[in-house]
Design an enzyme around this catalytic site. Sequence first.
Site, PDB file in Angstrom:
ATOM      1  N   LYS A   1     -40.030 -18.149 -20.247  1.00 59.15           N
ATOM      2  CA  LYS A   1     -39.374 -17.908 -18.951  1.00 59.15           C
ATOM      3  C   LYS A   1     -40.365 -17.268 -17.980  1.00 59.15           C
ATOM      4  O   LYS A   1     -41.411 -16.753 -18.390  1.00 59.15           O
ATOM      5  CB  LYS A   1     -38.162 -16.997 -19.164  1.00 59.15           C
ATOM      6  CG  LYS A   1     -38.520 -15.631 -19.742  1.00 59.15           C
ATOM      7  CD  LYS A   1     -37.289 -14.827 -20.141  1.00 59.15           C
ATOM      8  CE  LYS A   1     -37.711 -13.505 -20.769  1.00 59.15           C
ATOM      9  NZ  LYS A   1     -36.558 -12.749 -21.294  1.00 59.15           N
TER      10      LYS A   1
ATOM     11  N   TYR B   1     -55.765   3.126   3.247  1.00 59.99           N
ATOM     12  CA  TYR B   1     -54.686   3.754   4.028  1.00 59.99           C
ATOM     13  C   TYR B   1     -54.414   5.186   3.577  1.00 59.99           C
ATOM     14  O   TYR B   1     -54.301   5.455   2.380  1.00 59.99           O
ATOM     15  CB  TYR B   1     -53.396   2.944   3.874  1.00 59.99           C
ATOM     16  CG  TYR B   1     -53.465   1.558   4.476  1.00 59.99           C
ATOM     17  CD1 TYR B   1     -53.786   1.371   5.813  1.00 59.99           C
ATOM     18  CD2 TYR B   1     -53.186   0.446   3.700  1.00 59.99           C
ATOM     19  CE1 TYR B   1     -53.828   0.083   6.357  1.00 59.99           C
ATOM     20  CE2 TYR B   1     -53.223  -0.832   4.231  1.00 59.99           C
ATOM     21  CZ  TYR B   1     -53.547  -1.005   5.563  1.00 59.99           C
ATOM     22  OH  TYR B   1     -53.589  -2.256   6.091  1.00 59.99           O
TER      23      TYR B   1
END
Length: 368
Positions: A34, A261
Amino acid sequence: MTLFREAVIDLDAISDNTRQLRRMTGTDVIGVIKANAYGHGAASAAVAALAGGATRLGVATVDEALALRREGVNAPVLAWLHAPRRRFDDAAEAGIEIGISSFDQLEAAAAAASARTPVGVHLKLETGLSRNGVAPAAWERVLAEAARLERIGRIRIVGLFSHVSNTSPADDLAALAAFERGCAQAEAAGVRPEIRHLAATAAAIDLPETRLDAVRIGIGLYGLSPFDDRSSADLGLRPAMTLRAAVAAVRRVPAGQGVSYGYDHRTAQETTLALIPLGYADGIPRQASGRGPVLIGGRRFPVAGRIAMDQFVVDVGDHAVAVGDEAILFGDPTLGHPSATTWADAAGTINYEIVTRIGPRVPRRTVS
Ligand SMILES: *Cc1c(COP(=O)(O)O)cnc(C)c1O
């Protein structure tokens, strides 16, 4: 083409891990692929798991199973998580086995049968995880209906299954006991599944009682350990994914230079900064800012400052690092690479999430 960034997928590792888990558990392996095979690429991982001896594949959704069929994978495939009121005509047409968690899903599966071909189903019993599965109060009604639908040729009851919580051996053995009560009830109702399956990787390795007729192996196929206290190598498994990138820029900066940042990192002295072109849009967890390890030129450096959407920076000191050098985020620790598990620890998550979230901007390159 020169390296920019890529996830290298070792298909032999997936085959070998499948073989190893078959040997370890002595039972049939359902290869769980999956979520794009936990980020490894569903179709190629499926083929590799089958080559390693998996006898069936497991996915969450019918759409994932149909995508495998379109890629030419014809092995038995089971899909177990469905949209409300989904019809299963497309699944039946493609010979996909349906995991059944409710009376309505059972009726929908039967309704998709053609005149001559019953729909293969696996009845899922809820045994404690409180997720999917037929609730114990509904077992009798669903089992009786399943037996009737099989007698009239609408369904073929391939499996009975459930899933455990990995809370503790005692909790998982309690789930096994509940499952066995369900199996006995099924037998009494005339339901005779070909296989019963309960364990995923962790229980398959640690709780032999839960192995039954097959085990559903996901994380183990990809060579990662589901345990905190044992590595891949401890289990005889090899990580299949190596995530790497080319250093995209380097700059020499003075002491006190802010990095990324918020300037969470400021250089302690004159140093070299290397830019790695992978960010949280690619699945590199921002929570690992300041911590996630990167291997460059045989040395490990932590991420410096915040991981941004597309890139992050590594402070490599006075080490000679050049544009184009290889940076390995994770791979096989026996080769000296950081592991997906180390990244998971740095981000406060599990290795499953690290590999599964590697995004579509990162090309997968399969090797074997
Ligand atoms: C994802 C999943 C698995 C595989 O679990 P692993 O821990 O990765 O082996 C097995 N069964 C079900 C129902 C699942 O959802």
